[in-house]
Every structure is written in structure tokens, then in C-alpha cells.
Enzyme design. Sequence first.
Site, PDB file in Angstrom:
ATOM      1  N   ASN A  18      -5.763  -2.275   2.549  1.00 25.20           N
ATOM      2  CA  ASN A  18      -6.286  -3.585   2.727  1.00 25.20           C
ATOM      3  C   ASN A  18      -7.739  -4.483   2.358  1.00 25.20           C
ATOM      4  O   ASN A  18      -8.750  -4.351   2.859  1.00 25.20           O
ATOM      5  CB  ASN A  18      -5.564  -5.009   3.198  1.00 25.20           C
ATOM      6  CG  ASN A  18      -4.414  -4.315   3.951  1.00 25.20           C
ATOM      7  OD1 ASN A  18      -3.377  -4.100   2.557  1.00 25.20           O
ATOM      8  ND2 ASN A  18      -3.352  -3.915   4.482  1.00 25.20           N
ATOM      9  N   ARG A  71       1.194  -1.240  -0.024  1.00 25.16           N
ATOM     10  CA  ARG A  71      -0.034   0.060  -0.211  1.00 25.16           C
ATOM     11  C   ARG A  71       1.328   0.770  -0.160  1.00 25.16           C
ATOM     12  O   ARG A  71       0.168   1.980  -0.875  1.00 25.16           O
ATOM     13  CB  ARG A  71      -0.920  -0.326   1.397  1.00 25.16           C
ATOM     14  CG  ARG A  71      -1.366  -0.867   1.352  1.00 25.16           C
ATOM     15  CD  ARG A  71      -3.187  -1.278   2.441  1.00 25.16           C
ATOM     16  NE  ARG A  71      -1.927  -1.614   3.517  1.00 25.16           N
ATOM     17  CZ  ARG A  71      -2.190  -1.299   4.627  1.00 25.16           C
ATOM     18  NH1 ARG A  71      -3.372  -0.455   4.932  1.00 25.16           N
ATOM     19  NH2 ARG A  71      -1.530  -1.213   5.981  1.00 25.16           N
TER      20      ARG A  71
END
Length: 93
Positions: A37, A18
Amino acid sequence: MRKVRMIASGRVQGVGFRWSVQFLAAEIGDIYGRVWNNEDGTVTILANSDSSEKLSQFIHEIRKGPSRAAKVSYLDVTLGSFEPFTDFQVKHM
């Protein structure tokens, strides 16, 4: 304005994926969105840009895996239908 929704599968959680996506967006420039996520082990990315070329480059780099430890085995890319973002943030779930 182009908007896309991507779902990345593979080794994409617990490997800095990320944060690498956020860094990549800043590096390319003119890419705004969110990344988070999912409970099933995938990662969702919403991205928008005024530049089709930059957004295509962003998608291409995501497919390659933006972090050294990540391995994207599949990237589902669809047109997005969300309000455009003006920054890029990692969402914590």
C-alpha cells in the site's frame, strides 16, 4: 525475464487487494514480486516472470480487480528496473 511496475488506483486498500494479488501470482505460477500500500491510497506491485504470457495474464487480471471487493479504476504499467524476485510477498508498511 520481464519485469513490470504497476500502480493500481481505485478501491484497492482495505479490501484484501494485496492478498488477492499474491494469491493470483501463485495461481498463475511463475510470477514473483512484491505488493504494498502507498500513503496516497494506491497500491504498488513489482512483478517479474520468465513467461511473457503469464505476466500478461497477471496484468490483465489485476486490471479486472483480483478481489471481489476491489475496483481498479486505473492501472499504470511500466517496465521495471529492479533485481528479480524469487517469491511473491505482501509488504507491510
